[in-house]
Design a protein around this motif. Structure first.
Motif, PDB file in Angstrom:
ATOM      1  N   LEU A  88       1.585  58.547 -10.205  1.00  0.00           N
ATOM      2  CA  LEU A  88       1.456  57.101 -10.141  1.00  0.00           C
ATOM      3  C   LEU A  88       0.043  56.668 -10.518  1.00  0.00           C
ATOM      4  CD1 LEU A  88       2.740  54.398  -9.489  1.00  0.00           C
ATOM      5  CD2 LEU A  88       2.090  54.719  -7.088  1.00  0.00           C
ATOM      6  N   GLN A  89      -0.948  57.389 -10.036  1.00  0.00           N
ATOM      7  CA  GLN A  89      -2.324  57.047 -10.388  1.00  0.00           C
ATOM      8  C   GLN A  89      -2.565  57.251 -11.885  1.00  0.00           C
ATOM      9  OE1 GLN A  89      -5.394  59.391  -8.486  1.00  0.00           O
ATOM     10  NE2 GLN A  89      -6.982  57.858  -8.911  1.00  0.00           N
ATOM     11  N   ALA A  90      -1.981  58.306 -12.430  1.00  0.00           N
ATOM     12  CA  ALA A  90      -2.107  58.550 -13.868  1.00  0.00           C
ATOM     13  C   ALA A  90      -1.487  57.410 -14.664  1.00  0.00           C
ATOM     14  CB  ALA A  90      -1.446  59.875 -14.238  1.00  0.00           C
ATOM     15  N   LEU A  91      -0.315  56.945 -14.224  1.00  0.00           N
ATOM     16  CA  LEU A  91       0.327  55.822 -14.903  1.00  0.00           C
ATOM     17  C   LEU A  91      -0.509  54.560 -14.784  1.00  0.00           C
ATOM     18  CD1 LEU A  91       4.072  56.368 -13.883  1.00  0.00           C
ATOM     19  CD2 LEU A  91       3.062  56.645 -16.152  1.00  0.00           C
ATOM     20  N   ASP A  92      -1.135  54.368 -13.640  1.00  0.00           N
ATOM     21  CA  ASP A  92      -2.005  53.199 -13.463  1.00  0.00           C
ATOM     22  C   ASP A  92      -3.178  53.239 -14.440  1.00  0.00           C
ATOM     23  OD1 ASP A  92      -0.493  52.030 -11.482  1.00  0.00           O
ATOM     24  OD2 ASP A  92      -1.621  52.954  -9.830  1.00  0.00           O
ATOM     25  N   ILE A  93      -3.755  54.411 -14.635  1.00  0.00           N
ATOM     26  CA  ILE A  93      -4.878  54.553 -15.569  1.00  0.00           C
ATOM     27  C   ILE A  93      -4.425  54.194 -16.984  1.00  0.00           C
ATOM     28  CG2 ILE A  93      -6.433  56.206 -16.660  1.00  0.00           C
ATOM     29  CD1 ILE A  93      -6.514  57.695 -13.963  1.00  0.00           C
ATOM     30  N   ILE A  94      -3.254  54.703 -17.372  1.00  0.00           N
ATOM     31  CA  ILE A  94      -2.731  54.403 -18.717  1.00  0.00           C
ATOM     32  C   ILE A  94      -2.455  52.915 -18.859  1.00  0.00           C
ATOM     33  CG2 ILE A  94      -0.783  54.774 -20.283  1.00  0.00           C
ATOM     34  CD1 ILE A  94      -0.555  57.618 -19.081  1.00  0.00           C
ATOM     35  N   ALA A  95      -1.810  52.330 -17.854  1.00  0.00           N
ATOM     36  CA  ALA A  95      -1.475  50.901 -17.921  1.00  0.00           C
ATOM     37  C   ALA A  95      -2.723  50.028 -17.978  1.00  0.00           C
ATOM     38  CB  ALA A  95      -0.619  50.515 -16.717  1.00  0.00           C
ATOM     39  N   ASP A  96      -3.780  50.453 -17.292  1.00  0.00           N
ATOM     40  CA  ASP A  96      -5.020  49.673 -17.285  1.00  0.00           C
ATOM     41  C   ASP A  96      -5.662  49.596 -18.663  1.00  0.00           C
ATOM     42  OD1 ASP A  96      -4.825  49.091 -14.618  1.00  0.00           O
ATOM     43  OD2 ASP A  96      -6.159  50.721 -13.951  1.00  0.00           O
ATOM     44  N   HIS A  97      -5.255  50.503 -19.561  1.00  0.00           N
ATOM     45  CA  HIS A  97      -5.850  50.528 -20.906  1.00  0.00           C
ATOM     46  C   HIS A  97      -4.872  50.024 -21.965  1.00  0.00           C
ATOM     47  CE1 HIS A  97      -9.614  52.354 -19.740  1.00  0.00           C
ATOM     48  NE2 HIS A  97      -8.965  53.276 -19.056  1.00  0.00           N
ATOM     49  N   PHE A  98      -4.052  49.053 -21.588  1.00  0.00           N
ATOM     50  CA  PHE A  98      -3.140  48.447 -22.569  1.00  0.00           C
ATOM     51  C   PHE A  98      -3.904  47.931 -23.780  1.00  0.00           C
ATOM     52  CE2 PHE A  98      -1.470  44.474 -24.307  1.00  0.00           C
ATOM     53  CZ  PHE A  98      -0.265  44.920 -24.839  1.00  0.00           C
ATOM     54  N   GLY A  99      -5.065  47.363 -23.549  1.00  0.00           N
ATOM     55  CA  GLY A  99      -5.863  46.820 -24.655  1.00  0.00           C
ATOM     56  C   GLY A  99      -6.203  47.872 -25.691  1.00  0.00           C
ATOM     57  N   ALA A 100      -6.404  49.111 -25.249  1.00  0.00           N
ATOM     58  CA  ALA A 100      -6.704  50.192 -26.188  1.00  0.00           C
ATOM     59  C   ALA A 100      -5.504  50.471 -27.091  1.00  0.00           C
ATOM     60  CB  ALA A 100      -7.092  51.454 -25.413  1.00  0.00           C
ATOM     61  N   PHE A 101      -4.305  50.487 -26.500  1.00  0.00           N
ATOM     62  CA  PHE A 101      -3.098  50.691 -27.304  1.00  0.00           C
ATOM     63  C   PHE A 101      -2.911  49.559 -28.300  1.00  0.00           C
ATOM     64  CE2 PHE A 101      -2.066  53.213 -23.493  1.00  0.00           C
ATOM     65  CZ  PHE A 101      -1.666  54.403 -24.081  1.00  0.00           C
ATOM     66  N   ASP A 102      -3.200  48.343 -27.865  1.00  0.00           N
ATOM     67  CA  ASP A 102      -3.062  47.181 -28.740  1.00  0.00           C
ATOM     68  C   ASP A 102      -4.002  47.292 -29.935  1.00  0.00           C
ATOM     69  OD1 ASP A 102      -1.963  44.610 -29.373  1.00  0.00           O
ATOM     70  OD2 ASP A 102      -3.828  43.699 -28.677  1.00  0.00           O
TER      71      ASP A 102
END
Length: 253
Positions: A88-102
């Motif tokens: 869950l923490q790993a997913l939170d880290i990924i989700a927090d960087h949505f801007g990077a994916f964009d």
């Protein structure tokens, strides 16, 4: 790492690992039915060759892009989430960087468009080279560098109005204006696959003695009644081959 740095790292990996436009275009050409065609066959099927090889090169690019992008994401984000205490923490880290994916997605899109344009030019050049017409490539005339001057830059310097100038652009938009100066001498042709050239744009090109060269299917569907739009096959039969006979007679080739 902030989103900008992550996106730059992702794109750097992808850019390095995706094959070049030349590799993809030439590979698609070598693996096609057109590679072994005779010159006469290729001239009769030039429109189909341009269209089919371009589609295959683009599909190969997409497949490589998908695999390389996945590899880049795994590489970069492994460093970010390897110390996470839970999934869950790993997913939170990924989700927090949505801007990077964009940002990464935008960079891929821009690169994809640029590479598609380069691939089209390389494909037409490879096919054109097989036909064996004499030319000077990327020669400078009045500050412009058209893809081909036929039969040569030396003949252009002696008799510019008896030359053919050919430039390749996958899409035009307003960019055809950038090459208008190239058409001030010689007979100018602009090869493209653009299906959305505006009526006013075509009229302005006609006024500047620019003939647009397209695959026959694109011409017939979108520009059938436009007098300054011809197919690749018409370009060879009605324009370039008669010029070749004239150049031989004059000793230009």
């Amino acid at each position: 790492m902030d989103d900008k740095s992550i996106a730059e790292s992702l794109f750097a990996i992808a850019k390095e690992k995706i094959p070049t436009s030349g590799e993809l275009a030439r590979g698609a050409y070598r693996d096609s039915e057109f590679y072994e065609m005779s010159i006469a066959e290729l001239k009769r099927n030039f429109s189909r060759a341009v269209s089919n090889i371009q589609i295959e090169a683009y599909n190969r690019y997409l497949a490589n892009e998908r695999n390389v992008a996945a590899e880049a994401i795994k590489t970069v984000f492994f460093e970010l989430i390897h110390s996470a205490n839970s999934n869950l923490q790993a997913l939170d880290i990924i989700a927090d960087h949505f801007g990077a994916f964009d940002k990464f997605s935008l960079s891929l899109t821009q690169s994809r468009r640029s590479r598609a344009g380069s691939a089209f030019e390389i494909i037409v050049s490879e096919l054109f080279l097989k036909l064996g017409y004499p030319y000077s490539a990327q020669a400078n005339i009045r500050g412009s560098t058209p893809d081909y001057i036929l039969p040569s830059i030396s003949w252009y310097n002696r008799y510019p109005s008896d030359t053919i100038i050919l430039t390749l652009k996958r899409t035009l938009r307003e960019r055809w204006r950038q090459i208008v100066t190239e058409s001030s001498s010689g007979t100018f042709y602009l090869a493209t696959i653009d299906e959305d050239i505006s009526g006013p744009g075509l009229e302005q090109m006609k006024d500047r003695n620019i003939t647009v060269v397209l695959p026959d299917a694109v011409k017939n569907e979108h520009y059938l009644k436009r007098l300054n739009v011809i197919s690749f096959e018409d370009f060879f039969e009605d324009h370039l081959d008669p010029a070749m006979a004239r150049w031989k007679k004059k000793g230009a080739i």
